[in-house]
Design a protein around this motif. Structure first.
Motif, PDB file in Angstrom:
ATOM      1  N   TYR A 105       0.848  -1.239  -0.022  1.00 11.75           N
ATOM      2  CA  TYR A 105       0.053  -0.131  -0.137  1.00 11.75           C
ATOM      3  C   TYR A 105       0.960   1.336   0.083  1.00 11.75           C
ATOM      4  N   SER A 106       2.073   1.234   0.848  1.00  9.86           N
ATOM      5  CA  SER A 106       2.832   2.371   0.909  1.00  9.86           C
ATOM      6  C   SER A 106       3.605   2.631  -0.471  1.00  9.86           C
ATOM      7  N   GLU A 107       4.009   1.730  -0.917  1.00 12.27           N
ATOM      8  CA  GLU A 107       4.794   1.589  -2.136  1.00 12.27           C
ATOM      9  C   GLU A 107       3.854   2.267  -3.044  1.00 12.27           C
ATOM     10  N   THR A 108       2.490   1.718  -3.472  1.00 11.75           N
ATOM     11  CA  THR A 108       1.485   2.094  -4.347  1.00 11.75           C
ATOM     12  C   THR A 108       1.342   3.542  -4.233  1.00 11.75           C
ATOM     13  N   TYR A 109       1.125   4.252  -2.893  1.00 13.20           N
ATOM     14  CA  TYR A 109       0.608   5.367  -2.427  1.00 13.20           C
ATOM     15  C   TYR A 109       1.761   6.356  -2.914  1.00 13.20           C
ATOM     16  N   PHE A 110       3.194   5.970  -2.666  1.00 13.54           N
ATOM     17  CA  PHE A 110       4.317   6.575  -2.895  1.00 13.54           C
ATOM     18  C   PHE A 110       4.383   7.100  -4.479  1.00 13.54           C
ATOM     19  N   LYS A 111       4.104   5.734  -5.293  1.00 14.09           N
ATOM     20  CA  LYS A 111       4.248   5.962  -6.868  1.00 14.09           C
ATOM     21  C   LYS A 111       2.853   6.900  -7.046  1.00 14.09           C
ATOM     22  N   MET A 112       1.863   7.032  -6.478  1.00 16.10           N
ATOM     23  CA  MET A 112       0.687   7.975  -7.018  1.00 16.10           C
ATOM     24  C   MET A 112       1.211   9.518  -6.756  1.00 16.10           C
ATOM     25  N   MET A 113       1.953   9.633  -5.373  1.00 15.24           N
ATOM     26  CA  MET A 113       2.252  11.016  -4.887  1.00 15.24           C
ATOM     27  C   MET A 113       3.552  11.480  -5.199  1.00 15.24           C
ATOM     28  N   TYR A 148       7.525   9.099   4.036  1.00 15.30           N
ATOM     29  CA  TYR A 148       6.465   9.953   4.531  1.00 15.30           C
ATOM     30  C   TYR A 148       5.287   9.031   4.122  1.00 15.30           C
ATOM     31  N   ALA A 149       5.316   8.366   2.954  1.00 15.72           N
ATOM     32  CA  ALA A 149       4.397   7.455   2.379  1.00 15.72           C
ATOM     33  C   ALA A 149       3.958   6.337   3.511  1.00 15.72           C
ATOM     34  N   GLY A 168      -8.413   2.907   4.125  1.00 13.86           N
ATOM     35  CA  GLY A 168      -9.801   2.503   3.441  1.00 13.86           C
ATOM     36  C   GLY A 168      -9.870   2.882   1.916  1.00 13.86           C
ATOM     37  N   ALA A 169      -9.201   4.039   1.437  1.00 15.21           N
ATOM     38  CA  ALA A 169      -9.264   4.321   0.155  1.00 15.21           C
ATOM     39  C   ALA A 169      -8.405   3.320  -0.556  1.00 15.21           C
ATOM     40  N   MET A 170      -7.333   2.708   0.075  1.00  6.73           N
ATOM     41  CA  MET A 170      -6.400   2.042  -0.607  1.00  6.73           C
ATOM     42  C   MET A 170      -7.006   0.760  -0.638  1.00  6.73           C
ATOM     43  N   LEU A 171      -7.648   0.046   0.323  1.00  8.23           N
ATOM     44  CA  LEU A 171      -8.416  -0.952   0.458  1.00  8.23           C
ATOM     45  C   LEU A 171      -9.456  -1.067  -1.048  1.00  8.23           C
ATOM     46  N   LEU A 172     -10.256   0.015  -1.053  1.00  9.58           N
ATOM     47  CA  LEU A 172     -11.031   0.062  -2.564  1.00  9.58           C
ATOM     48  C   LEU A 172     -10.243  -0.029  -3.603  1.00  9.58           C
ATOM     49  N   LEU A 218     -11.272  13.896   2.407  1.00 12.22           N
ATOM     50  CA  LEU A 218     -11.444  14.230   0.893  1.00 12.22           C
ATOM     51  C   LEU A 218     -10.194  14.192   0.392  1.00 12.22           C
ATOM     52  N   ARG A 219      -9.275  14.742   1.078  1.00 15.91           N
ATOM     53  CA  ARG A 219      -7.789  14.806   0.406  1.00 15.91           C
ATOM     54  C   ARG A 219      -7.320  13.532   0.234  1.00 15.91           C
ATOM     55  N   TYR A 220      -7.656  12.443   0.951  1.00 14.42           N
ATOM     56  CA  TYR A 220      -6.947  11.209   0.677  1.00 14.42           C
ATOM     57  C   TYR A 220      -7.975  10.306  -0.358  1.00 14.42           C
ATOM     58  N   ILE A 221      -9.177  10.487  -0.191  1.00 14.79           N
ATOM     59  CA  ILE A 221     -10.018  10.090  -1.216  1.00 14.79           C
ATOM     60  C   ILE A 221      -9.745  10.602  -2.404  1.00 14.79           C
ATOM     61  N   ASP A 222      -9.473  11.740  -2.854  1.00 14.55           N
ATOM     62  CA  ASP A 222      -8.979  12.284  -4.073  1.00 14.55           C
ATOM     63  C   ASP A 222      -7.522  11.869  -4.483  1.00 14.55           C
ATOM     64  N   GLN A 223      -6.847  11.704  -3.845  1.00 13.34           N
ATOM     65  CA  GLN A 223      -5.477  11.148  -4.016  1.00 13.34           C
ATOM     66  C   GLN A 223      -5.495   9.829  -4.568  1.00 13.34           C
TER      67      GLN A 223
END
Length: 301
Positions: free
Chosen positions: A57-65, A74-75, A87-91, A111-116
């Motif tokens: 999840y953190s690796e995926t989030y880092f690639k997104m951001m 930080y991710a 939760g957003a990552m689960l979806l 909404l910040r994390y949902i949008d990201q």
């Protein structure tokens, strides 16, 4: 409230709940409130302190951001302390079908994390609240997201809200409400609502909408007919589009309290690519259950 709502959700077989939180805390509160919930049977827990999926999840989030100032370190930190992000990552990973959040913190923070992670279907998000009152149903936008939307944004929000009402089986009747009543003011907010009407006429000509008008004109068709006999809104409005967040939020909360023990719906988050809704800290057990039912319908659709 959340755990009591989960008990109702389990009893009514609405969904298979996934709770994001520390297992020991959840079990302690279940015991404290005398609930019949059983971890691993009635619900699943995602522990923000330790889950084998968090590395992915953190690796995926880092690639997104990565191009928005987020470092790998930080991710990892965010993934272990932001339950809405989890939760957003689960979806995003297909491990959950929908999410209800927001009983803690602000709409903007969630909404910040949902949008990201999930993104939107349009260029704007919005929140719609509904009230089931004696003899009528009223929905208001935008109650929680856009502080001072432009005419173009209001038009887009109106179209999204009208589509949501149709999904409820309600034919939308839209009033663009204002302190101005059909041209009585040239204030910027009044002109904005007139511009919104012009955009809607072009983009959604099939939509039953009129404005700008006072709130009483929106709900009293006889009064409105005296002012504009050739109006394009027939009967009582059921969707009130407000010029800014102050007007929408104040109107909703005043109506909610003044109406007493009637059903409040929402906030319904519009414009997200996944079934997600952000509640407010004042959400009751029944409202959490109702919004969960809406998420279930969204996911099934």
């Amino acid at each position: 409230r959340v755990l009591r709502a989960v008990q109702v959700i389990v009893d009514e077989k609405l969904a298979n709940p996934i709770l994001i939180g520390r297992p020991a805390v959840i079990e302690h509160r279940i015991e404290r409130f005398g609930l019949r919930l059983r971890g691993g049977v009635d619900f699943t827990v995602v522990n923000p302190e330790n889950d084998p999926r968090f590395r992915d999840y953190s690796e995926t989030y880092f690639k997104m951001m990565a191009r928005q100032g987020i470092t790998p370190q930080y991710a990892k930190l965010e993934m272990r302390r932001r339950t809405t992000l989890i939760g957003a990552m689960l979806l995003s990973k297909g491990e959950a079908d929908g999410m209800v959040c927001g009983t803690v913190s602000t709409t903007a923070a969630h909404l910040r994390y949902i949008d990201q992670v999930l993104g939107g279907t349009n260029e704007v998000y919005a929140a719609m609240n509904g009230l089931v009152l004696p003899g009528r149903q009223i929905f208001l936008v935008d109650t929680h997201v856009n502080v001072d939307p432009t005419a173009c944004q209001l038009a887009e929000i109106t179209i999204m809200a009208a589509e949501e009402l149709k999904r409820f089986g309600i034919e939308p009747k839209v009033a663009l409400v204002s302190h101005s009543n059909f041209g009585t003011s040239e204030a910027p907010s009044a002109r904005k609502m007139r511009d919104t009407l012009a955009i809607l006429r072009e983009r959604a000509p099939e939509l039953e909408v009129d404005g700008e008008m006072h709130g009483d004109s929106a709900l009293d068709p006889k009064l409105r007919e005296q002012l504009v006999p050739d109006g394009t809104l027939i009967g009582e409005a059921n969707l009130l589009v407000c010029p800014n967040i102050d007007a929408a939020n104040i109107a909703y909360n005043l109506l909610k309290v003044a109406a007493g023990n009637n059903v409040a719906i929402g906030p319904i988050l519009l414009g997200v690519k996944a079934p997600v809704h952000i509640l407010t800290p004042s959400a009751t057990v029944r409202r959490i259950v109702n919004m969960t039912a809406l998420v279930v319908v969204d996911a099934a659709a």
